[in-house]
Design an enzyme around this catalytic site. Structure first.
Site, mmCIF file in Angstrom:
data_model
loop_
_atom_site.group_PDB
_atom_site.id
_atom_site.type_symbol
_atom_site.label_atom_id
_atom_site.label_comp_id
_atom_site.label_asym_id
_atom_site.label_seq_id
_atom_site.Cartn_x
_atom_site.Cartn_y
_atom_site.Cartn_z
ATOM 1 N N SER A 100 8.606 -29.786 -38.355
ATOM 2 C CA SER A 100 9.275 -30.208 -36.969
ATOM 3 C C SER A 100 9.340 -29.127 -36.012
ATOM 4 O O SER A 100 9.079 -29.578 -34.937
ATOM 5 C CB SER A 100 10.887 -30.566 -37.275
ATOM 6 O OG SER A 100 10.722 -31.731 -38.189
ATOM 7 N N GLY A 139 13.139 -34.712 -24.601
ATOM 8 C CA GLY A 139 14.102 -35.528 -24.424
ATOM 9 C C GLY A 139 13.830 -36.924 -24.225
ATOM 10 O O GLY A 139 13.598 -37.473 -23.118
ATOM 11 N N GLU A 372 10.435 -39.855 -34.686
ATOM 12 C CA GLU A 372 8.884 -40.544 -34.022
ATOM 13 C C GLU A 372 8.731 -42.074 -34.687
ATOM 14 O O GLU A 372 7.684 -42.369 -35.164
ATOM 15 C CB GLU A 372 7.840 -39.629 -34.520
ATOM 16 C CG GLU A 372 8.212 -38.368 -34.681
ATOM 17 C CD GLU A 372 8.718 -37.808 -33.777
ATOM 18 O OE1 GLU A 372 8.822 -38.340 -32.603
ATOM 19 O OE2 GLU A 372 9.286 -36.481 -33.442
#
Length: 393
Positions: A100, A139, A372
Site C-alpha cells: 500500500s 486525498g 480502491e
C-alpha cells in the site's frame, strides 16, 4: 534469480516462471530480498504495535527504483506495467501495508502529478518522490463519501489569484507522514485536483488508530481549514472525476497482482506447516481433507496469477480498460482472502499467532477488498459493461 514460489512443489504446479521475462524475474528476486532483509523480520512487531517506519522504508524502496517505477522520466524507472505488478505481488507477499505504501506513492500521488500536473509540479515533486525523499498521499475519500466520490464536500474557492480549500479526507494511507498531498475538491468548475504541501498552514493530518487491518501501514484523517494555495497549485486541465478515477485504475492494477501475493505466501506457509506438523502420528499434509484444501487453493492462486499476468500483458500492449481491471481486482481479492482464511484453518490454533502470516494477510485483505473500490462497486462496473445499464443509483 528466484523461483516464483518458495515452495518447490507449488512452484512446479503453478509453472509461472516460464511466463515471466528475465527482467520480471530479476525484479521479483530484488523485491523478495528487500522484504526478507528489511520487512519480514519486523512484521510481527510492527503488526502487534501498529507501527511502521514509513520514511525509512520509502528511502529503501526508492533506492531500489520501486516508487513510481512504471512512470517515465523525472527520476522514475520507466518499467513495464507487468514488472510493476510483479513487484506489487512480492511486496504484498510480505504485507499488504508495505504494498500500500508503494501503491499510494507511485500509482496515486505520483501518477496523479505525472499524468495531470504541470511541468513545474512534476519537476518539483516527482524526482524526490521517486527517490523516497518525499512521501505523498492521495486525498479523495471523505468520512461520508467513499464509493460515491462525486458527492465530496471538500471545496476549493478562488480568492484573488489564490485557492482556499476547506474539507476533510478520511482513510488516507501515508497521510500523517506525507510531505505532499494530492487533494481533490469541488470547485465552481467541477472537481479539480490540487498539489498541497503538508506544511501549508491549515493542513493537519491525524493518524487513525485502533485498526484491526493494515496495522503495518500509516492511515490518517486529513483536515483542511482555510488552506491557502497559489494559483499554480491546481492541476491545469483535468476536471471532474476523470482525474481521480484514472489514478484509482492504476492502483487497482497493482492490487490485482498484490492480493495474489498475499494468497501465495499464505499457501506456502500452510504447505510448509502441513508437512512438518504431526497429527495422530503422521504429517497433517497426509490427510485427505488437508490435501483437498491445498489443491483447491493452489487452483485459485494459479488462476489469479494467470489473470494478473494477462491484464499486465494487455496493459503493456494495446491497453487495458477499467472494466477489465475491475474483473481482476474483484476476483483476486475475493479469492485471496478465501485462501488466507482457509490456510489459517490448516494451522489450527497456531494460525491466530502473528508468528505465521495467514491471519495477518486475512486481516489486511479485509481492507484491500474495500479500498480502491469495494467488491460491490466492481460488480456494478462489470455489470454495467455487460448490460449497458448503470446501476450505481
Amino acid at each position: 534469480m528466484s523461483d516464483f514460489s518458495r515452495n518447490p512443489q507449488l512452484n512446479h504446479l503453478l509453472g509461472i516462471d516460464g511466463l515471466l521475462t528475465e527482467d520480471e524475474r530479476e525484479v521479483q528476486a530484488l523485491v523478495r530480498r528487500f522484504c526478507d532483509d528489511q520487512v519480514r523480520p519486523h512484521l510481527p512487531t510492527w503488526y502487534d504495535e501498529a507501527t511502521v517506519p514509513a520514511r525509512e522504508l520509502a528511502k529503501g524502496l526508492g533506492d531500489l527504483g520501486l516508487l513510481g517505477m512504471h512512470l517515465e522520466g523525472y527520476g522514475c524507472a520507466g518499467s513495464t506495467a507487468t514488472t510493476y505488478g510483479i513487484a506489487c505481488h512480492e511486496l504484498e507477499a510480505a504485507d499488504s501495508g508495505i504494498r500500500s505504501l508503494v501503491s499510494v506513492q507511485g500509482s496515486l500521488a505520483m501518477f496523479a502529478i505525472w499524468r495531470w500536473g504541470s511541468e513545474e509540479q512534476k519537476n518539483e515533486w516527482l524526482p524526490r518522490m521517486a527517490a523516497g525523499e518525499a512521501i505523498g498521499c492521495f486525498g479523495l475519500t471523505e468520512p461520508d463519501f467513499g464509493s460515491d466520490p462525486g458527492g465530496m464536500r471538500t471545496f476549493a474557492k478562488r480568492d484573488g489569484d489564490d485557492w482556499v480549500l476547506n474539507g476533510t479526507k478520511m482513510w488516507i494511507t501515508n497521510g500523517s507522514v506525507a510531505d505532499v498531498a494530492v487533494v481533490w475538491a469541488q470547485t465552481d468548475d467541477k472537481i479539480r485536483g490540487f498539489v498541497v504541501p503538508t506544511d501549508t498552514p491549515g493542513f493537519t493530518a491525524t493518524e487513525v488508530t485502533k485498526k484491526m487491518s493494515l496495522r503495518a501501514s500509516v492511515t490518517a484523517e486529513l483536515s483542511l481549514v482555510d488552506v491557502r494555495l497559489p494559483a499554480d497549485a491546481v492541476f491545469p486541465e483535468v476536471r471532474g472525476l476523470k482525474g481521480p478515477l484514472s489514478c484509482l485504475s492504476e492502483a487497482r492494477f497493482g492490487i490485482v497482482f498484490g492480493s495474489i501475493g498475499a494468497a501465495r505466501d499464505s499457501l506456502e506457509t500452510a504447505i510448509d506447516y502441513a508437512e512438518s506438523r504431526k497429527v495422530f502420528g503422521k504429517p497433517l499434509g497426509g490427510y485427505q481433507l488437508t490435501q483437498g484444501k491445498l489443491a483447491d487453493m493452489t487452483l485459485e492462486v494459479s488462476k489469479g496469477m494467470l489473470l494478473a499476468l494477462h491484464l499486465g500483458r494487455l496493459k503493456d500492449g494495446d491497453g487495458v480498460t477499467p472494466e477489465q481491471i475491475s474483473l481482476g481486482k474483484l476476483n483476486n481479492c475475493r479469492e485471496a482472502i478465501a485462501v488466507a482464511r482457509e490456510c489459517r484453518t490448516i494451522l489450527g490454533a497456531n494460525g491466530i499467532s502473528t508468528e505465521y502470516s495467514p491471519i495477518r494477510h486475512a486481516g489486511n485483505l479485509e481492507s484491500v477488498m474495500t479500498y480502491e473500490g469495494t467488491s460491490e462497486v466492481h460488480q456494478l462496473v462489470i455489470g454495467n459493461a455487460l448490460t449497458g445499464e448503470p446501476a450505481f443509483r
